[in-house]
Enzyme design. Structure first.
Site, PDB file in Angstrom:
ATOM      1  N   SER A 200       0.845  -1.194   0.000  1.00 49.28           N
ATOM      2  CA  SER A 200       0.000   0.000   0.000  1.00 49.28           C
ATOM      3  C   SER A 200       0.888   1.254   0.000  1.00 49.28           C
ATOM      4  O   SER A 200       1.705   1.437  -0.898  1.00 49.28           O
ATOM      5  CB  SER A 200      -0.949  -0.037   1.203  1.00 49.28           C
ATOM      6  OG  SER A 200      -1.940   0.942   1.090  1.00 49.28           O
ATOM      7  N   ASP A 277      -9.286  -6.497  -3.785  1.00 48.38           N
ATOM      8  CA  ASP A 277      -8.922  -5.262  -3.087  1.00 48.38           C
ATOM      9  C   ASP A 277     -10.039  -4.232  -3.278  1.00 48.38           C
ATOM     10  O   ASP A 277     -10.339  -3.829  -4.402  1.00 48.38           O
ATOM     11  CB  ASP A 277      -7.601  -4.727  -3.642  1.00 48.38           C
ATOM     12  CG  ASP A 277      -7.004  -3.623  -2.780  1.00 48.38           C
ATOM     13  OD1 ASP A 277      -7.770  -2.910  -2.110  1.00 48.38           O
ATOM     14  OD2 ASP A 277      -5.776  -3.475  -2.782  1.00 48.38           O
ATOM     15  N   HIS A 307      -7.550  -5.777   0.444  1.00 53.19           N
ATOM     16  CA  HIS A 307      -6.452  -4.831   0.580  1.00 53.19           C
ATOM     17  C   HIS A 307      -5.519  -5.204   1.729  1.00 53.19           C
ATOM     18  O   HIS A 307      -4.297  -5.140   1.590  1.00 53.19           O
ATOM     19  CB  HIS A 307      -6.987  -3.411   0.779  1.00 53.19           C
ATOM     20  CG  HIS A 307      -5.899  -2.379   0.807  1.00 53.19           C
ATOM     21  ND1 HIS A 307      -5.126  -2.093  -0.294  1.00 53.19           N
ATOM     22  CD2 HIS A 307      -5.428  -1.594   1.817  1.00 53.19           C
ATOM     23  CE1 HIS A 307      -4.229  -1.159   0.018  1.00 53.19           C
ATOM     24  NE2 HIS A 307      -4.385  -0.851   1.297  1.00 53.19           N
TER      25      HIS A 307
END
Length: 351
Positions: A200, A277, A307
Site C-alpha cells: 500500500s 482489493d 487490501h
C-alpha cells in the site's frame, strides 16, 4: 471464482465506511481550525476591506486543503492505542532486536530486526501501509521469516508507533534510507541479498528507495503488494472525483509517484495483487507492472485477496519464496562469474 452481487455490495459498503471515517475525522479537525480562521477574516474585512479579506480567505482555503492531505493520508492512531502500544515479535515466539535509530534529520525511529539463525540468510525490509504500527504486522512477518527464510527488518515510520516526529512523504523517504544504513553497518547481513517490500503506502516508500543510486546497488529485488500508482490517482478513485487527476502538482503535499519511478527501476520485481482489493483497484498494480523497466518481473494475482488480508491467502508465501529463490540464484551466479573473472585476471597478471 467470479464475484457475486453480495461481494460488490460488501466492497462498496466498506469503501463508504472508510471514506465516512476519513471525512468525519477531517471535519472535526477543521472545526477547531476554521473558527479561528473565520474570526481573523472577519476582523480583516472590518478594518481593511473586502479585497484583502478575500485574498486572505483564498490563502486560508488553500492552506486548509494543503494541510488536510496529511489527515486524509496518514492514520497512525488507527486502530486506537497504536501510538501507545506496539507488540513485539516475542508474542509469536520470534527472536528480535529492537532498535531506536536517528534518521538523517535527527528524528528517532523505531525498527525491529528479526534475525535468522542461519548465516547468510536474505534480508527483507518491510515498509507497511498508512495505518497502525509494525506490531500489527507481526503475523505477516512470521510468515516471511518461517516460510521464506528471511531476516525481517520492520520499519516504523516517523509519527507511527514508538517513532518520534510527524508523518510526511519526505520524512518517510529519510526513514527508508536510515533502515538501509542500519543494515549496511551490520557485518552479518549479506549486502548482496537485500530485498525491499512495500505494501500500500509502503510501495511508494519502497519505489523511492530503489531510485536512489547509492542504496539501490545493494538491493537485489523489489516486492510490491496492493500499492497505488500515485496519491493523485488513488485520491480520484477513493473520492470518486476525476478532476483530482488534474490538480496541479504544487497543490499536492504528498505525491508518492510510483508510476513515474517504475521506468527507472531495473531490479527484479514481484507484483502481488489481491483481486478483491476494495480500496486500491487491482488495475493500478497492472499499470505499475506494465511500466516497470525490469527485465525480470512477475505478476501474481491472488484470488480473494483484499487490501489488508492478501497475505493470508493460499499461494502468497509460495509466490514470494519462489521469486526470491530465482533472484538469489541469479545473484549467486553473478557473484560466481565475477569471482572467476577476478581469478583469471589475477592469474594473467601473475604470469
Amino acid at each position: 471464482m467470479p464475484r457475486t452481487k453480495r461481494d460488490y455490495v460488501g466492497s462498496g459498503f466498506s469503501t463508504i465506511q472508510i471514506v465516512s471515517r476519513i471525512v468525519l475525522a477531517v471535519m472535526l479537525e477543521f472545526w477547531k481550525i476554521c473558527t479561528s480562521a473565520l474570526l481573523m477574516v472577519l476582523l480583516i474585512f472590518w478594518f481593511q476591506g473586502g479585497f484583502l479579506a478575500s485574498l486572505v480567505l483564498v490563502v486560508a482555503v488553500f492552506g486548509i486543503f494543503y494541510n488536510a492531505q496529511d489527515l486524509l493520508l496518514y492514520h497512525p492512531n488507527q486502530p486506537p492505542q497504536s501510538r501507545l502500544y506496539v507488540e513485539l515479535p516475542s508474542i509469536v515466539n520470534l527472536p528480535y532486536e529492537n532498535h531506536f535509530i536517528k534518521s538523517q534529520d535527527g528524528t528517532v525511529i523505531n525498527m525491529v530486526l528479526i534475525p535468522q539463525k542461519k548465516a547468510d540468510s536474505p534480508t527483507i525490509i518491510f515498509f507497511h501501509g498508512n495505518a497502525g504500527n509494525i506490531g500489527n504486522r507481526l503475523l505477516n512477518a512470521y510468515g516471511l521469516y518461517a516460510a521464506c527464510g528471511f531476516n525481517v527488518l520492520m520499519v516504523e515510520y516517523r509519527g507511527y508507533g514508538k517513532s518520534q516526529g510527524s508523518p510526511s512523504e519526505h520524512g518517510f523517504y529519510m526513514d527508508s534510507q536510515t533502515a538501509m544504513d542500519f543494515l549496511l553497518k551490520r557485518p552479518e547481513i549479506n549486502k548482496s541479498r537485500i530485498i525491499v517490500f512495500g505494501r500500500s503506502l509502503g510501495g511508494g516508500v519502497a519505489t523511492h528507495l530503489l531510485t536512489q543510486p547509492y542504496y539501490s546497488r545493494f538491493i537485489c529485488a523489489l516486492i510490491l503488494e496492493n500499492t497505488f500508482t500515485s496519491i493523485q490517482n488513488i485520491g480520484a478513485v477513493i473520492f470518486k472525483m476525476d478532476f483530482l487527476k488534474y490538480v496541479p502538482s504544487f497543490m499536492l503535499k504528498n505525491k508518492f509517484c510510483s508510476n513515474k519511478r517504475m521506468s527507472n527501476i531495473r531490479q527484479p520485481t514481484l507484483f502481488i495483487s489481491g483481486l478483491s482489493d476494495n480500496l486500491i483497484p487491482p488495475k493500478m498494480m497492472q499499470e505499475l507492472f506494465q511500466s516497470s523497466a525490469s527485465s525480470f518481473k512477475r505478476f501474481v494475482p491472488i484470488q480473494g485477496g483484499n487490501h489488508n488480508d492478501t497475505w493470508t491467502c493460499p499461494g502468497y508465501y509460495e509466490a514470494i519464496a519462489s521469486f526470491s529463490r530465482e533472484v538469489l540464484n541469479q545473484v549467486k551466479s553473478q557473484n560466481t562469474s565475477e569471482d572467476v573473472h577476478l581469478t583469471l585476471e589475477t592469474s594473467v597478471h601473475n604470469v
